[in-house]
Design a protein around this motif. Structure first.
Motif, PDB file in Angstrom:
ATOM      1  N   ARG A 128     -67.301 -82.638 -43.632  1.00 54.04           N
ATOM      2  CA  ARG A 128     -68.230 -83.075 -42.579  1.00 54.04           C
ATOM      3  C   ARG A 128     -67.494 -83.514 -41.319  1.00 54.04           C
ATOM      4  O   ARG A 128     -68.057 -83.485 -40.232  1.00 54.04           O
ATOM      5  CB  ARG A 128     -69.126 -84.195 -43.100  1.00 54.04           C
ATOM      6  N   HIS A 156     -79.572 -87.334 -47.724  1.00 60.58           N
ATOM      7  CA  HIS A 156     -78.834 -86.275 -48.419  1.00 60.58           C
ATOM      8  C   HIS A 156     -79.733 -85.737 -49.533  1.00 60.58           C
ATOM      9  O   HIS A 156     -79.962 -86.406 -50.537  1.00 60.58           O
ATOM     10  CB  HIS A 156     -77.536 -86.856 -49.000  1.00 60.58           C
ATOM     11  N   ASN A 158     -80.889 -82.303 -51.998  1.00 60.78           N
ATOM     12  CA  ASN A 158     -80.606 -80.990 -52.573  1.00 60.78           C
ATOM     13  C   ASN A 158     -81.893 -80.404 -53.145  1.00 60.78           C
ATOM     14  O   ASN A 158     -82.825 -81.147 -53.479  1.00 60.78           O
ATOM     15  CB  ASN A 158     -79.567 -81.088 -53.690  1.00 60.78           C
ATOM     16  N   SER A 174     -72.266 -86.713 -54.940  1.00 60.59           N
ATOM     17  CA  SER A 174     -73.044 -86.416 -53.736  1.00 60.59           C
ATOM     18  C   SER A 174     -72.804 -87.427 -52.615  1.00 60.59           C
ATOM     19  O   SER A 174     -72.419 -87.059 -51.501  1.00 60.59           O
ATOM     20  CB  SER A 174     -74.534 -86.358 -54.085  1.00 60.59           C
ATOM     21  N   HIS A 177     -69.694 -87.878 -49.950  1.00 56.18           N
ATOM     22  CA  HIS A 177     -69.604 -87.318 -48.595  1.00 56.18           C
ATOM     23  C   HIS A 177     -70.015 -88.363 -47.555  1.00 56.18           C
ATOM     24  O   HIS A 177     -69.368 -88.500 -46.509  1.00 56.18           O
ATOM     25  CB  HIS A 177     -70.494 -86.088 -48.468  1.00 56.18           C
ATOM     26  N   TYR A 236     -81.955 -78.034 -48.765  1.00 58.85           N
ATOM     27  CA  TYR A 236     -80.746 -78.841 -48.619  1.00 58.85           C
ATOM     28  C   TYR A 236     -80.777 -79.461 -47.227  1.00 58.85           C
ATOM     29  O   TYR A 236     -80.783 -78.749 -46.220  1.00 58.85           O
ATOM     30  CB  TYR A 236     -79.501 -77.966 -48.783  1.00 58.85           C
ATOM     31  N   VAL A 238     -79.184 -82.672 -44.734  1.00 56.70           N
ATOM     32  CA  VAL A 238     -78.244 -83.764 -44.481  1.00 56.70           C
ATOM     33  C   VAL A 238     -78.498 -84.259 -43.064  1.00 56.70           C
ATOM     34  O   VAL A 238     -78.414 -83.485 -42.108  1.00 56.70           O
ATOM     35  CB  VAL A 238     -76.786 -83.303 -44.636  1.00 56.70           C
ATOM     36  N   ASP A 272     -78.542 -74.467 -49.641  1.00 54.09           N
ATOM     37  CA  ASP A 272     -77.242 -74.635 -50.277  1.00 54.09           C
ATOM     38  C   ASP A 272     -76.261 -75.247 -49.277  1.00 54.09           C
ATOM     39  O   ASP A 272     -76.336 -74.972 -48.081  1.00 54.09           O
ATOM     40  CB  ASP A 272     -76.733 -73.252 -50.740  1.00 54.09           C
ATOM     41  N   TYR A 273     -75.348 -76.081 -49.775  1.00 54.94           N
ATOM     42  CA  TYR A 273     -74.363 -76.709 -48.884  1.00 54.94           C
ATOM     43  C   TYR A 273     -73.413 -75.699 -48.262  1.00 54.94           C
ATOM     44  O   TYR A 273     -72.912 -75.893 -47.155  1.00 54.94           O
ATOM     45  CB  TYR A 273     -73.580 -77.791 -49.635  1.00 54.94           C
ATOM     46  N   ARG A 276     -75.437 -74.612 -45.156  1.00 52.17           N
ATOM     47  CA  ARG A 276     -75.542 -75.643 -44.117  1.00 52.17           C
ATOM     48  C   ARG A 276     -74.200 -75.945 -43.465  1.00 52.17           C
ATOM     49  O   ARG A 276     -74.118 -76.141 -42.245  1.00 52.17           O
ATOM     50  CB  ARG A 276     -76.130 -76.926 -44.739  1.00 52.17           C
TER      51      ARG A 276
END
Length: 341
Positions: A128, A156, A158, A174, A177, A236, A238, A272-273, A276
């Motif tokens: 990040r 955050h 998912n 998780s 981060h 997802y 953030v 999905d991370y 992103r």
């Protein structure tokens, strides 16, 4: 360094295979020299079509493979300590995915081992810090234009959690981060943590206490709250909002493609991370390769990896106790006072 940097990738799962692809196709100045995974079929699949790459079942065999000059660790967290120490013994620069080492005691051993070397070899994969939005927020906070930061509000979410996911992993996998992002954005240590839980979502697997609200206190009196919801069912997401004395700034509001059809307009939500944060991963690995080729180590340090593990451990204790838990950090070695952030 004029030739391509030869990288051994340890781990060929979801993250490792993506890094193999990234090094081979998206990052200049490097090549995949070796791939290691106990599942050699998976390693072979990740390395397919790459010239000059060797495949190994053992991590140490990959580190000793011809042409290896650096290592990217993307294996499961419990394997990281041994791999890091093996890399140190060979003098190899490392990009290690988070968690650096899941247990704070093991993470501290890595800090101490690197400090004995007298030089940094490790960059920890808190990607990040390389995301364009997070970098803009960091620059704004560092400028002081909005005054002293008072609070960070973080989200955050998912779509769903994997079958092996546990309640403790909400924090130590998780929220780790957000732990690093908060320390970096505020340039403060996290000193205490409290975890609050609503009634679990009906979408959560039996026994998984999801979602949760994690509240951190910092060394300079700021507060950081994190909504962690790993079975949201829809996407997802953030987000982070910094509330300061003279204003606020928010990042993470999706600016994605809007699809319009006879059924109406629909805004796409990342699932999905790796979608992103695809650009952040590219920036992170590119920065690591460039610095390594120049003989430098930048980015999140082994100390950052240790601090994240120590805070996460306190968070898990707060989950279990239902009370406020303080964070105790070991003395910071002089080596990490010179970290380039």
């Amino acid at each position: 360094m004029s030739e391509l940097l030869g990288v051994a990738v340890l781990g060929a799962g979801h993250m490792g295979a993506d890094h193999v692809r990234r090094l081979d196709r998206a990052v200049s100045g490097a090549r995949v020299a070796a791939v290691a995974d106990p599942d050699t079929d998976r390693a072979e699949e990740a390395a397919a079509g790459i010239d000059g790459v060797s495949v190994h079942a053992e991590a140490t065999a990959a580190l000793d493979a011809p042409g290896v000059q650096a290592v990217l660790i993307a294996s499961p967290g419990p394997a990281h300590e041994e791999a890091l120490l093996a890399a140190f013994a060979r003098g190899l620069p490392v990009l290690c995915e988070k968690p650096m080492v899941p247990e704070s005691a093991g993470a501290l051993r890595i800090v101490e081992a690197e400090a004995r070397l007298g030089r940094r070899l490790t960059q920890v994969g808190f990607m990040r810090r390389y995301d364009a939005e997070y970098q803009r927020l960091k620059s704004l906070l560092d400028s002081g234009r909005l005054g002293r930061p008072l609070m960070l509000h973080c989200t955050h979410r998912n779509v769903s959690s994997p079958a092996h996911f546990t309640t403790a992993m909400l924090v130590n996998s998780s929220v780790s981060h957000e732990i690093d992002a908060a320390r970096w954005l505020l340039d403060q240590e996290l000193t205490a943590v409290t975890v609050l839980r609503p009634h679990p979502s009906s979408n959560a697997p039996d026994g998984l206490l999801d979602p949760q609200l994690v509240l951190f206190e910092t060394s300079e009196g700021a507060l950081v709250d994190v909504e962690i919801f790993v079975n949201s069912g829809f996407g997802y997401q953030v987000r982070c909002e910094a509330v300061c004395e003279s204003g606020s700034a928010r990042i993470g509001d999706e600016h994605t493609m809007v699809v319009t059809s006879a059924d109406g307009a629909r805004e796409e939500v990342a699932q999905d991370y790796l979608i992103r944060f695809a650009d952040a991963y590219d920036r992170e690995v590119r920065a690591w390769v460039d610095a390594t080729r120049e003989g430098r180590v930048t980015g999140p340090s082994a100390w950052d990896g240790y601090a994240a593990s120590a805070v996460a451990e306190a968070g898990v204790r707060a989950q279990e106790s239902g009370g406020r838990v303080t964070v105790e950090l070991a003395p910071r070695p002089e080596l990490y006072a010179r970290v380039t952030r």
